[in-house]
Scaffold this active site. Sequence first.
Site, PDB file in Angstrom:
ATOM      1  N   ASP A   1      -0.917   2.076  -5.220  1.00  0.00           N
ATOM      2  CA  ASP A   1      -2.068   1.305  -5.698  1.00  0.00           C
ATOM      3  C   ASP A   1      -2.172   0.020  -5.365  1.00  0.00           C
ATOM      4  OD1 ASP A   1       0.365   0.159  -6.991  1.00  0.00           O
ATOM      5  OD2 ASP A   1      -0.186   0.209  -9.212  1.00  0.00           O
TER       6      ASP A   1
ATOM      7  N   GLU B   1      12.172  -1.741  -5.483  1.00  0.00           N
ATOM      8  CA  GLU B   1      11.542  -2.791  -4.698  1.00  0.00           C
ATOM      9  C   GLU B   1      12.154  -4.153  -4.946  1.00  0.00           C
ATOM     10  OE1 GLU B   1       7.226  -2.618  -5.221  1.00  0.00           O
ATOM     11  OE2 GLU B   1       6.783  -4.621  -4.310  1.00  0.00           O
TER      12      GLU B   1
HETATM   13  O1  KIV Z   1       1.753   0.358  -4.245  1.00  0.00           O
HETATM   14  C1  KIV Z   1       2.363   0.457  -3.128  1.00  0.00           C
HETATM   15  O2  KIV Z   1       2.356   0.262  -2.267  1.00  0.00           O
HETATM   16  C2  KIV Z   1       3.930   0.481  -3.613  1.00  0.00           C
HETATM   17  C3  KIV Z   1       4.919   0.192  -2.605  1.00  0.00           C
HETATM   18  C4  KIV Z   1       5.079  -1.352  -2.315  1.00  0.00           C
HETATM   19  C5  KIV Z   1       6.055   0.585  -2.887  1.00  0.00           C
HETATM   20  O3  KIV Z   1       4.252   0.714  -4.834  1.00  0.00           O
END
Ligand code: KIV
Length: 272
Positions: A52, A190
Amino acid sequence: MSTYTEDNRKVTTHRLQEMKQRGEKISMLTSYDFSMASIVDQAGMDAILVGDSASNVMAGNVTTLPMTLDQMIYHGRSVVNGVKRALVVIDMPFGTCSGNPTQSLEAAIRIMKETGADALKIEGGKEIIDDIKKIIDAGIPVMGHLGLMPQSINKYGTYAVRAKDGDEAKKLLEDARLLESIGCFGIVLEKIPAQLAGQASKELSIPIIGIGAGGEVDGQVLVIHDMLGINKGFSPKFLRRYADLHTIMTKAVQSYIEDVKTRDFPNQNESY
Ligand code: KIV
């Protein structure tokens, strides 16, 4: 020695598990459209995340919160159309998995049916465990996401490193164990201390994929626009840039403008 695989078989959640068991690191990168996803897949990526983060890098929003289910489905379908081998994981957007398991399952089924993706990723732990369990019990593979959860930015008020203190680190490990116990096939961690991420990776048998979580995990994920240097405004410590596409693209676009203005383009060979 090449580290690119010549194994053309479709990557499954089961194969990610096997990779963890034999100590082979898992590569994961985001994509949001057909063309990028085709390149990433043909380069040999193990897993593609339709994150997202599309909200930030594709739509120019400040947070991921505005992303809708329909928008994730549009990006997800576009990516699936370009991928033959990589495991495709799609983010459940903000508000679609938040304490109403029946509604969460409906949203999850829509994504799976309308995109043809392989799995979903969901931000959160204990608070939404019933939602995640219902989705897994319906036969949909789920990857968890703990640590910095961008959908909760309004709660945190900052994108700083998470789980630096004992209580938050303890809760993160408890949540990770819980996600494993209900059948998640992997977890993204993260922006947390490398030591904590390494501990989770050692303790759990499912793959732990890190972003800003150090090297002692089972794989890494980055946002493609960041690692290709398309958006130069985002430079966290954990980001390694593999290209400077911003400069390359700017130069190419300026050359085109110049050629149009000077009537160099199109020439006779480029005309009918
Ligand atoms: O939305 C995204 O790109 C993510 C990554 C940062 C893991 O969740």
